[in-house]
Design a protein around this motif. Sequence first.
Motif, short mmCIF file in Angstrom:
data_model
loop_
_atom_site.label_atom_id
_atom_site.label_comp_id
_atom_site.label_asym_id
_atom_site.label_seq_id
_atom_site.Cartn_x
_atom_site.Cartn_y
_atom_site.Cartn_z
N GLU A 1 12.48 2.52 -11.06
CA GLU A 1 12.75 0.89 -11.11
C GLU A 1 13.84 0.00 -11.40
N GLU B 1 4.67 6.41 -2.98
CA GLU B 1 4.79 4.67 -3.50
C GLU B 1 6.06 4.06 -3.19
N GLU B 2 5.67 2.63 -3.13
CA GLU B 2 7.11 1.34 -2.61
C GLU B 2 7.48 1.53 -4.18
N MET B 3 8.88 1.64 -4.30
CA MET B 3 9.13 1.43 -5.72
C MET B 3 10.16 0.11 -5.16
N GLU C 1 1.30 10.94 -0.21
CA GLU C 1 1.20 9.13 -0.47
C GLU C 1 3.00 8.34 -0.72
N LYS D 1 0.50 6.93 3.38
CA LYS D 1 0.10 7.41 3.43
C LYS D 1 0.82 9.16 5.09
N LEU E 1 10.73 4.20 -1.47
CA LEU E 1 10.05 5.45 -1.46
C LEU E 1 10.06 6.56 -1.87
N ARG E 2 8.55 6.91 -3.20
CA ARG E 2 8.92 8.21 -3.98
C ARG E 2 7.41 9.02 -3.93
N LEU E 3 7.37 10.25 -4.03
CA LEU E 3 7.06 10.73 -3.55
C LEU E 3 7.39 11.90 -5.23
N LYS E 4 6.65 11.98 -6.22
CA LYS E 4 6.90 12.42 -7.13
C LYS E 4 6.82 14.39 -7.44
N SER F 1 0.87 -1.23 0.19
CA SER F 1 0.05 0.00 0.01
C SER F 1 0.83 1.03 0.01
N THR F 2 0.19 2.25 -0.51
CA THR F 2 0.66 3.37 -0.25
C THR F 2 0.62 4.05 0.77
#
Length: 318
Positions: free
Chosen positions: A279, A73-75, A71, A63, A100-103, A60-61
Amino acid sequence: MSVLLLNPIGFNDDRTEGSAKSTNTARGNNPENSEFKKIKSPVDIPNLLTFWDFQEKSGSTKKSKGKYKYELEEMNGPIRRVEDGVFGKYSADLEWGQWLRLKRADAQGLNIHGSKKQITIVSWIQRQSDRPWQYIAGMWNEGDMKFLGKAEGIGDRYPARQYALFMSGLSQTDYRTYKRSPAKHQAMGYLSPYGGATPNHPFAFDYATGKTFLEKDTWYMIAYTYDTKRISVYVNGALDTNANFNPFHYEGPIFDGGPNGADFTVAQRDHPMWPTYPEGKPTYEEGFDGKLGGLAVYDRALTAKEIAALYQATLGKK
C-alpha cells in the motif's frame, strides 16, 4: 554472456504475416475469413485465461471473464470509472500510484512458466502522462535492491520475474548483441528465464520493443505474444516491426517463481523495494497513469490474423 541467442529465422506462419509493411495499423491485415469475422471480443478466441473489461463501479473488485473468474483488488483506490470505454460504456482511469492486484496464491491459472509455454497479453490503454517504464500487467517482482544485477537471489522477496507487458521504457534491447539504445513511449513485451537480471547485465534485457510512438490521450490496443521462438509486439492489430528489437528472438524458459513468486499486478509491478508496499505510492516516477479499457491473457501465442481481427472488432470501430 550466458544467454541463448538465435540465428535469424524466417517467418513461415501467419503470426507475422505482412509484418514488413505493418507498424501501427491493421488495415492491411484485415482478415476476411468468416472464422475471424466471428471475433467480437477476447472471449471469442480460444485459450483465453482471463479478460477484464473494467465496467465495475469505482471501489469494486474487477471481475474477469474466461477460464478463470479472477477478481482484481484496487490498491490505493478507489479507482475512478469514466465514461470512455472499449467493451462498454466505461473504462478504469488510474492515477499514478494506483494499481490492481491478484495475489499469487489466488492466481495459479496465470502462473505461466516453463520451457514450452506460450503466452499472449492484450491491453486497451490510453496513457495520460510522460512517466517512464509504465507497467501494464504481468507477474513481475523486481526484488530487493540488494539483488540489483543478479540473476537470482534468496529469501521470500528475491527477484521472481516471469512475464510482463510494459510501455514507455527508456531503452530497447537488440536481440543480436544485447546492447541497449534509447527508446521512448513504445510498447514492450518482457519475459525472464532467470527471475532476476540477465547475466552480465544490471537489469532484465530479454524483451521486445515496438517502433510506434504511443501518443497521449489516444486509445491503443497493444499486445505481445511469445511462441517459444520469439517475442512479438503488436500495436493496433499489426506487428510493430522494429529492426532487431521486435520481433525479439528468444528461447525461454519462462521463469518459475515458485511459492514466493510475484503476484499478478496491473499498472504497477510487484515491487517490495517500496517502503510502503503493497500500500502507499511508490517512491519513484515509474508506473502506469491513464485509462485501461480491457486486459486479456491467453496461454498460447495468438496469430497475426486473430490479433488483427480483435483490433478491428474493438478500436477499429471507434
